[in-house]
Design a protein around this motif. Structure first.
Motif, mmCIF file in Angstrom:
data_model
loop_
_atom_site.group_PDB
_atom_site.id
_atom_site.type_symbol
_atom_site.label_atom_id
_atom_site.label_comp_id
_atom_site.label_asym_id
_atom_site.label_seq_id
_atom_site.Cartn_x
_atom_site.Cartn_y
_atom_site.Cartn_z
ATOM 1 N N PHE A 68 -3.090 -2.889 -2.562
ATOM 2 C CA PHE A 68 -3.168 -1.955 -3.678
ATOM 3 C C PHE A 68 -3.333 -2.695 -4.996
ATOM 4 N N THR A 69 -4.061 -2.078 -5.928
ATOM 5 C CA THR A 69 -4.257 -2.648 -7.253
ATOM 6 C C THR A 69 -4.071 -1.567 -8.304
ATOM 7 N N VAL A 70 -3.228 -1.837 -9.293
ATOM 8 C CA VAL A 70 -3.027 -0.900 -10.390
ATOM 9 C C VAL A 70 -3.765 -1.420 -11.619
ATOM 10 N N SER A 71 -4.380 -0.520 -12.359
ATOM 11 C CA SER A 71 -5.097 -0.897 -13.565
ATOM 12 C C SER A 71 -4.900 0.171 -14.634
ATOM 13 N N ARG A 72 -5.188 -0.207 -15.882
ATOM 14 C CA ARG A 72 -4.973 0.701 -17.002
ATOM 15 C C ARG A 72 -6.095 0.563 -18.007
ATOM 16 N N ASP A 73 -6.621 1.698 -18.446
ATOM 17 C CA ASP A 73 -7.653 1.741 -19.457
ATOM 18 C C ASP A 73 -7.130 2.613 -20.589
ATOM 19 N N ASN A 74 -6.552 1.983 -21.595
ATOM 20 C CA ASN A 74 -5.938 2.738 -22.687
ATOM 21 C C ASN A 74 -6.966 3.515 -23.508
ATOM 22 N N ALA A 75 -8.175 2.995 -23.621
ATOM 23 C CA ALA A 75 -9.221 3.688 -24.362
ATOM 24 C C ALA A 75 -9.547 5.031 -23.726
ATOM 25 N N LYS A 76 -9.476 5.102 -22.408
ATOM 26 C CA LYS A 76 -9.748 6.338 -21.680
ATOM 27 C C LYS A 76 -8.486 7.142 -21.405
ATOM 28 N N GLY A 77 -7.335 6.572 -21.720
ATOM 29 C CA GLY A 77 -6.078 7.238 -21.428
ATOM 30 C C GLY A 77 -5.884 7.434 -19.942
ATOM 31 N N ALA A 78 -6.226 6.413 -19.167
ATOM 32 C CA ALA A 78 -6.184 6.548 -17.713
ATOM 33 C C ALA A 78 -5.517 5.352 -17.050
ATOM 34 N N VAL A 79 -4.846 5.633 -15.952
ATOM 35 C CA VAL A 79 -4.256 4.616 -15.094
ATOM 36 C C VAL A 79 -4.742 4.881 -13.677
ATOM 37 N N TYR A 80 -5.021 3.816 -12.936
ATOM 38 C CA TYR A 80 -5.582 3.966 -11.603
ATOM 39 C C TYR A 80 -4.756 3.205 -10.573
ATOM 40 N N LEU A 81 -4.824 3.679 -9.340
ATOM 41 C CA LEU A 81 -4.264 2.954 -8.212
ATOM 42 C C LEU A 81 -5.343 2.869 -7.145
ATOM 43 N N GLN A 82 -5.881 1.677 -6.954
ATOM 44 C CA GLN A 82 -6.873 1.448 -5.919
ATOM 45 C C GLN A 82 -6.147 1.067 -4.642
ATOM 46 N N MET A 83 -6.360 1.838 -3.588
ATOM 47 C CA MET A 83 -5.699 1.609 -2.313
ATOM 48 C C MET A 83 -6.741 1.262 -1.266
ATOM 49 N N ASN A 84 -6.585 0.108 -0.647
ATOM 50 C CA ASN A 84 -7.507 -0.357 0.378
ATOM 51 C C ASN A 84 -6.786 -0.513 1.710
ATOM 52 N N SER A 85 -7.566 -0.528 2.781
ATOM 53 C CA SER A 85 -7.030 -0.727 4.134
ATOM 54 C C SER A 85 -5.860 0.200 4.419
ATOM 55 N N LEU A 86 -6.059 1.465 4.175
ATOM 56 C CA LEU A 86 -4.985 2.439 4.334
ATOM 57 C C LEU A 86 -4.557 2.578 5.786
ATOM 58 N N LYS A 87 -3.272 2.819 5.965
ATOM 59 C CA LYS A 87 -2.655 2.959 7.271
ATOM 60 C C LYS A 87 -1.935 4.300 7.351
ATOM 61 N N PRO A 88 -1.696 4.806 8.565
ATOM 62 C CA PRO A 88 -0.943 6.059 8.686
ATOM 63 C C PRO A 88 0.412 6.011 7.991
ATOM 64 N N GLU A 89 1.053 4.861 7.944
ATOM 65 C CA GLU A 89 2.345 4.730 7.290
ATOM 66 C C GLU A 89 2.263 4.869 5.774
ATOM 67 N N ASP A 90 1.045 4.860 5.227
ATOM 68 C CA ASP A 90 0.857 5.093 3.798
ATOM 69 C C ASP A 90 0.860 6.577 3.457
ATOM 70 N N THR A 91 0.870 7.430 4.464
ATOM 71 C CA THR A 91 0.886 8.869 4.244
ATOM 72 C C THR A 91 2.099 9.266 3.411
ATOM 73 N N ALA A 92 1.844 9.927 2.285
ATOM 74 C CA ALA A 92 2.925 10.293 1.374
ATOM 75 C C ALA A 92 2.366 11.123 0.230
ATOM 76 N N VAL A 93 3.271 11.644 -0.583
ATOM 77 C CA VAL A 93 2.901 12.212 -1.862
ATOM 78 C C VAL A 93 3.023 11.104 -2.895
ATOM 79 N N TYR A 94 1.967 10.879 -3.637
ATOM 80 C CA TYR A 94 1.930 9.810 -4.618
ATOM 81 C C TYR A 94 2.086 10.380 -6.019
ATOM 82 N N TYR A 95 2.960 9.754 -6.807
ATOM 83 C CA TYR A 95 3.261 10.216 -8.152
ATOM 84 C C TYR A 95 2.916 9.153 -9.184
ATOM 85 N N CYS A 96 2.319 9.585 -10.253
ATOM 86 C CA CYS A 96 2.181 8.763 -11.444
ATOM 87 C C CYS A 96 3.450 8.962 -12.268
#
Length: 127
Positions: A68-96
């Motif tokens: 996983f990689t987290v990034s932030r673009d303050n100019a756009k007012g956005a935060v991202y979470l890039q998730m790769n190689s997802l597994k069934p154990e990653d199943t969840a509700v994700y919160y910012c």
């Protein structure tokens, strides 16, 4: 107080990638640490990643730091979470989530350091 609105969740399969987005706004957003936290059924809350005021100030839980990689673009007012190689154990509700604590401190506090929550977005990962 800040407002956090999440998007990008959805059903994926094992091995897929997905990017979650968080639109962050408010008077103090530029001085707010942003994190991503997940809650899976029957499991404890996990604070997965944190980004501080600067986009380069990041911290990760050991279990996801290689995927996983987290990034932030303050100019756009956005935060991202890039998730790769997802597994069934990653199943969840994700919160910012937001915190008044600096990133290094929030990373050690986990969910105890959260001051603001998004509504959550579901990520089901199938086999």
């Amino acid at each position: 107080q800040v407002q956090l609105v999440e998007s990008g969740g959805g059903s994926v399969q094992t091995g897929d990638s997905l990017r979650l987005s968080c639109a962050a706004s408010g008077r103090t957003i530029s001085r707010t640490t942003i994190g991503w936290l997940r809650q899976a059924p029957g499991k404890e809350r996990e604070l997965l990643a944190v980004v501080g005021w600067s986009a380069g100030d990041t911290y990760y839980e050991d279990s996801v730091k290689d995927r996983f990689t987290v990034s932030r673009d303050n100019a756009k007012g956005a935060v991202y979470l890039q998730m790769n190689s997802l597994k069934p154990e990653d199943t969840a509700v994700y919160y910012c989530v937001g915190s008044i604590a600096p990133a290094f401190r929030m990373a050690t506090m986990g969910s105890r350091g959260v001051n603001d929550w998004g509504q959550g977005t579901q990520v089901p990962v199938s086999s």
